[in-house]
Scaffold this motif. Structure first.
Motif, mmCIF file in Angstrom:
data_model
loop_
_atom_site.group_PDB
_atom_site.id
_atom_site.type_symbol
_atom_site.label_atom_id
_atom_site.label_comp_id
_atom_site.label_asym_id
_atom_site.label_seq_id
_atom_site.Cartn_x
_atom_site.Cartn_y
_atom_site.Cartn_z
ATOM 1 N N THR A 11 43.537 -5.374 11.398
ATOM 2 C CA THR A 11 42.497 -6.296 11.847
ATOM 3 C C THR A 11 43.120 -7.410 12.660
ATOM 4 N N GLU A 12 42.509 -7.721 13.796
ATOM 5 C CA GLU A 12 42.905 -8.899 14.559
ATOM 6 C C GLU A 12 42.046 -10.060 14.083
ATOM 7 N N ILE A 13 42.700 -11.114 13.645
ATOM 8 C CA ILE A 13 41.995 -12.324 13.235
ATOM 9 C C ILE A 13 42.292 -13.392 14.272
ATOM 10 N N THR A 14 41.241 -13.970 14.835
ATOM 11 C CA THR A 14 41.411 -15.082 15.758
ATOM 12 C C THR A 14 40.983 -16.351 15.038
ATOM 13 N N PHE A 15 41.904 -17.276 14.933
ATOM 14 C CA PHE A 15 41.676 -18.563 14.297
ATOM 15 C C PHE A 15 41.216 -19.521 15.392
ATOM 16 N N VAL A 16 40.059 -20.154 15.220
ATOM 17 C CA VAL A 16 39.450 -20.967 16.266
ATOM 18 C C VAL A 16 39.132 -22.360 15.731
ATOM 19 N N LEU A 17 39.497 -23.379 16.531
ATOM 20 C CA LEU A 17 39.199 -24.776 16.199
ATOM 21 C C LEU A 17 38.590 -25.468 17.418
ATOM 22 N N PRO A 18 37.871 -26.578 17.199
ATOM 23 C CA PRO A 18 37.372 -27.362 18.330
ATOM 24 C C PRO A 18 38.525 -27.857 19.204
ATOM 25 N N ALA A 19 38.205 -28.243 20.423
ATOM 26 C CA ALA A 19 39.218 -28.646 21.404
ATOM 27 C C ALA A 19 40.074 -29.820 20.949
ATOM 28 N N ASP A 20 39.502 -30.787 20.280
ATOM 29 C CA ASP A 20 40.250 -32.015 20.000
ATOM 30 C C ASP A 20 40.194 -32.484 18.555
ATOM 31 N N THR A 21 39.784 -31.625 17.653
ATOM 32 C CA THR A 21 39.697 -32.009 16.248
ATOM 33 C C THR A 21 40.506 -31.055 15.403
ATOM 34 N N PRO A 22 41.631 -31.456 14.889
ATOM 35 C CA PRO A 22 42.288 -32.740 15.096
ATOM 36 C C PRO A 22 43.017 -32.768 16.442
ATOM 37 N N PRO A 23 43.354 -33.965 16.912
ATOM 38 C CA PRO A 23 44.063 -34.066 18.194
ATOM 39 C C PRO A 23 45.497 -33.552 18.102
ATOM 40 N N GLY A 24 46.045 -33.162 19.247
ATOM 41 C CA GLY A 24 47.433 -32.698 19.304
ATOM 42 C C GLY A 24 47.565 -31.232 18.972
ATOM 43 N N PRO A 25 48.812 -30.752 18.966
ATOM 44 C CA PRO A 25 49.051 -29.337 18.688
ATOM 45 C C PRO A 25 48.726 -28.960 17.244
ATOM 46 N N VAL A 26 48.250 -27.725 17.086
ATOM 47 C CA VAL A 26 47.915 -27.185 15.761
ATOM 48 C C VAL A 26 48.428 -25.761 15.702
ATOM 49 N N VAL A 41 50.720 -20.948 17.447
ATOM 50 C CA VAL A 41 50.135 -22.201 17.925
ATOM 51 C C VAL A 41 48.821 -21.908 18.638
ATOM 52 N N LEU A 42 47.786 -22.668 18.315
ATOM 53 C CA LEU A 42 46.494 -22.490 18.957
ATOM 54 C C LEU A 42 46.567 -22.999 20.392
ATOM 55 N N ALA A 43 46.014 -22.211 21.319
ATOM 56 C CA ALA A 43 46.026 -22.537 22.745
ATOM 57 C C ALA A 43 44.592 -22.722 23.235
ATOM 58 N N PRO A 44 44.398 -23.503 24.290
ATOM 59 C CA PRO A 44 43.048 -23.722 24.829
ATOM 60 C C PRO A 44 42.422 -22.424 25.344
ATOM 61 N N ARG A 45 41.106 -22.290 25.113
ATOM 62 C CA ARG A 45 40.328 -21.172 25.648
ATOM 63 C C ARG A 45 39.409 -21.689 26.740
ATOM 64 N N LYS A 46 38.839 -20.790 27.493
ATOM 65 C CA LYS A 46 37.933 -21.173 28.584
ATOM 66 C C LYS A 46 36.722 -21.959 28.093
ATOM 67 N N ASP A 47 36.287 -21.687 26.854
ATOM 68 C CA ASP A 47 35.112 -22.384 26.318
ATOM 69 C C ASP A 47 35.439 -23.772 25.771
ATOM 70 N N ALA A 68 48.696 -29.620 11.743
ATOM 71 C CA ALA A 68 48.504 -30.408 12.960
ATOM 72 C C ALA A 68 49.619 -31.435 13.085
ATOM 73 N N ALA A 69 49.625 -32.111 14.218
ATOM 74 C CA ALA A 69 50.613 -33.163 14.483
ATOM 75 C C ALA A 69 50.615 -34.185 13.343
ATOM 76 N N GLY A 70 51.760 -34.765 13.090
ATOM 77 C CA GLY A 70 51.882 -35.763 12.032
ATOM 78 C C GLY A 70 51.936 -35.172 10.645
ATOM 79 N N ASP A 71 52.306 -33.885 10.535
ATOM 80 C CA ASP A 71 52.402 -33.199 9.251
ATOM 81 C C ASP A 71 51.066 -33.199 8.498
ATOM 82 N N HIS A 72 49.977 -33.034 9.249
ATOM 83 C CA HIS A 72 48.621 -33.016 8.691
ATOM 84 C C HIS A 72 48.209 -31.571 8.412
#
Length: 91
Positions: A11-26, A41-47, A68-72
C-alpha cells in the motif's frame, strides 16, 4: 490526512498536511523508517498542501508521528487509530 493506493506488493500511504500548519519543515517518522527524522520530508503539492508518499509492503499496522521544526512532535488526527503517543495506519 492519509491517502491510500493499493499496489501489487503493498500500500502507498501519502501523508498530507496543510501548507503552513505547523510552519517550517515536517517529516513523517515511524516504524517503517526506523524512526529516523528527515527520511520522509513532506514537500509542497500543487494544491498548496504538503505531502510525502511511503510504500508499505504486506499487511499490518504501522506506528508514526510527525516531527516539525523546533523538535515539535505531533499526531495525525485522521489516523486509523492511536496507541498512546503514536498515530497508527493499517494496511
Amino acid at each position: 490526512m492519509l491517502e491510500r493506493k493499493q499496489r501489487k506488493h503493498g500500500t502507498e500511504i501519502t501523508f498530507v498536511l496543510p501548507a503552513d500548519t505547523p510552519p517550517g519543515p515536517v517529516s513523517v517518522v515511524g516504524d517503517f523508517n526506523d524512526w529516523q527524522p528527515g527520511v520522509h520530508v513532506l514537500a509542497p503539492r500543487k494544491d498548496g498542501r504538503r505531502a510525502v508518499t511511503v510504500q508499505l509492503t504486506g499487511r499490518g499496522t504501522h506506528s508514526f508521528r510527525y516531527l516539525a521544526a523546533g523538535d515539535h512532535w505531533f499526531d495525525d488526527e485522521h489516523a486509523d487509530s492511536h496507541d498512546g503517543a503514536n498515530s497508527r495506519v493499517h494496511t
